[in-house]
Write a protein that holds these residues in place. Structure first.
Motif, PDB file in Angstrom:
ATOM      1  N   VAL A 251       0.778  -1.112  -0.099  1.00 10.68           N
ATOM      2  CA  VAL A 251       0.156   0.087  -0.057  1.00 10.68           C
ATOM      3  C   VAL A 251       0.829   1.242  -0.127  1.00 10.68           C
ATOM      4  CG1 VAL A 251      -1.591   1.225   1.246  1.00 10.68           C
ATOM      5  CG2 VAL A 251      -1.906  -1.058   1.132  1.00 10.68           C
ATOM      6  N   MET A 252       1.951   1.191   0.778  1.00 14.13           N
ATOM      7  CA  MET A 252       2.955   2.213   0.782  1.00 14.13           C
ATOM      8  C   MET A 252       3.609   2.663  -0.650  1.00 14.13           C
ATOM      9  SD  MET A 252       2.475   4.133   3.582  1.00 14.13           S
ATOM     10  CE  MET A 252       4.024   5.211   3.273  1.00 14.13           C
TER      11      MET A 252
ATOM     12  N   ILE B 251       3.641   6.103  -2.766  1.00 14.30           N
ATOM     13  CA  ILE B 251       4.689   6.763  -3.438  1.00 14.30           C
ATOM     14  C   ILE B 251       4.663   6.609  -4.791  1.00 14.30           C
ATOM     15  CG2 ILE B 251       7.146   6.596  -3.462  1.00 14.30           C
ATOM     16  CD1 ILE B 251       6.880   5.414  -0.437  1.00 14.30           C
ATOM     17  N   ASN B 252       4.369   5.547  -5.477  1.00 13.08           N
ATOM     18  CA  ASN B 252       4.216   5.499  -6.808  1.00 13.08           C
ATOM     19  C   ASN B 252       3.382   6.428  -7.461  1.00 13.08           C
ATOM     20  OD1 ASN B 252       5.258   4.405  -9.363  1.00 13.08           O
ATOM     21  ND2 ASN B 252       3.721   3.032  -9.454  1.00 13.08           N
TER      22      ASN B 252
ATOM     23  N   ASN C 213      11.185  -4.033  -1.385  1.00 11.21           N
ATOM     24  CA  ASN C 213      10.926  -5.382  -2.134  1.00 11.21           C
ATOM     25  C   ASN C 213       9.519  -4.671  -2.869  1.00 11.21           C
ATOM     26  OD1 ASN C 213      12.717  -7.309  -1.819  1.00 11.21           O
ATOM     27  ND2 ASN C 213      11.628  -7.512   0.328  1.00 11.21           N
ATOM     28  N   ALA C 214       8.591  -3.975  -2.334  1.00  9.87           N
ATOM     29  CA  ALA C 214       7.601  -3.711  -3.101  1.00  9.87           C
ATOM     30  C   ALA C 214       7.954  -2.565  -4.087  1.00  9.87           C
ATOM     31  CB  ALA C 214       6.435  -3.088  -1.995  1.00  9.87           C
ATOM     32  N   LEU C 215       8.701  -1.490  -3.733  1.00  6.83           N
ATOM     33  CA  LEU C 215       9.120  -0.407  -4.737  1.00  6.83           C
ATOM     34  C   LEU C 215       9.811  -0.810  -6.005  1.00  6.83           C
ATOM     35  CD1 LEU C 215       9.858   2.485  -2.285  1.00  6.83           C
ATOM     36  CD2 LEU C 215       7.991   2.336  -4.033  1.00  6.83           C
ATOM     37  N   GLN C 216      10.685  -1.927  -6.010  1.00  9.74           N
ATOM     38  CA  GLN C 216      11.941  -2.200  -6.918  1.00  9.74           C
ATOM     39  C   GLN C 216      11.327  -2.299  -8.361  1.00  9.74           C
ATOM     40  OE1 GLN C 216      13.801  -5.037  -5.018  1.00  9.74           O
ATOM     41  NE2 GLN C 216      12.860  -6.739  -5.936  1.00  9.74           N
ATOM     42  N   GLU C 217       9.823  -3.066  -8.425  1.00  8.02           N
ATOM     43  CA  GLU C 217       9.379  -3.275  -9.768  1.00  8.02           C
ATOM     44  C   GLU C 217       8.968  -1.817 -10.343  1.00  8.02           C
ATOM     45  OE1 GLU C 217       5.432  -5.192 -11.438  1.00  8.02           O
ATOM     46  OE2 GLU C 217       6.710  -6.409 -10.036  1.00  8.02           O
TER      47      GLU C 217
END
Length: 184
Positions: free
Chosen positions: A107-108, A112-113, A142-146
């Motif tokens: 969710v975070m 941010i995205n 981990n959630a942001l890297q994609e």
């Protein structure tokens, strides 16, 4: 060892370099960097990010305070005003569990995205210590890297990163995260 001021000056210089922004020399790894510092240096780091946001740099930096972003998500979920009562009535462990169920790293990362201006050259994450224990940086990365595989991410981290584990405040249990590189 260089002082925090010297290290922050080097950070400012490094983030403006073309090779850094393009992630050159990373062997196709994601361009996530950790800038670690002692928690006693927090005020110097905060002053640096305030100055950085108003300086004329050769790159465009989006600075996200993780704690402030967390509060914005709480507002969006319409739970911010309920948090003090929930903590008082049910305790902080219950509150933490409920918040982790509602606002996880995914969710975070989505927040941010959604709010990242694509014209910016890099994302700088601050407020990691303030957002603990609600947001864990290893899970967020981990959630942001994609979504950020073409833009560098720099995390200003009050703790240590040994290339495999992050350890917040140099005191808490280490969490595995191996995709980042130390910045300085």
């Amino acid at each position: 060892m260089p002082s925090i001021t010297e290290r922050l000056d080097l950070l400012k210089e490094t983030i403006q370099r073309t090779d850094f922004l393009k992630g050159e020399g990373l062997s196709n790894e994601v361009n996530i960097r950790m800038f670690c510092y002692e928690s006693k240096e927090e005020m110097a780091v905060r002053a640096f990010t305030e100055r950085l946001s108003s300086e004329n740099l050769s790159c465009k930096v989006e600075i996200v305070d993780l704690y402030e972003a967390f509060l914005e998500v709480c507002k969006r979920e319409d739970i911010l005003d309920d948090i003090p009562d929930m903590e008082q009535e049910d305790g902080k462990e219950y509150l933490e569990e409920q918040l982790n169920n509602i606002i996880d790293a995914k969710v975070m990362a989505e927040f941010i995205n959604e709010n990242f201006d694509e014209t910016n050259d890099l994302l700088m994450i601050t407020g990691v210590g303030k957002a603990f224990p609600f947001i864990r940086v290893h899970a967020l990365l981990n959630a942001l890297q994609e979504d950020f595989n073409n833009k560098p991410i720099v995390v200003l981290y009050p703790g240590t990163f040994d290339g495999h584990y992050v350890k917040l405040f140099n005191k808490l249990k280490s969490n595995e995260y191996y995709r980042a590189f130390n910045m300085i």
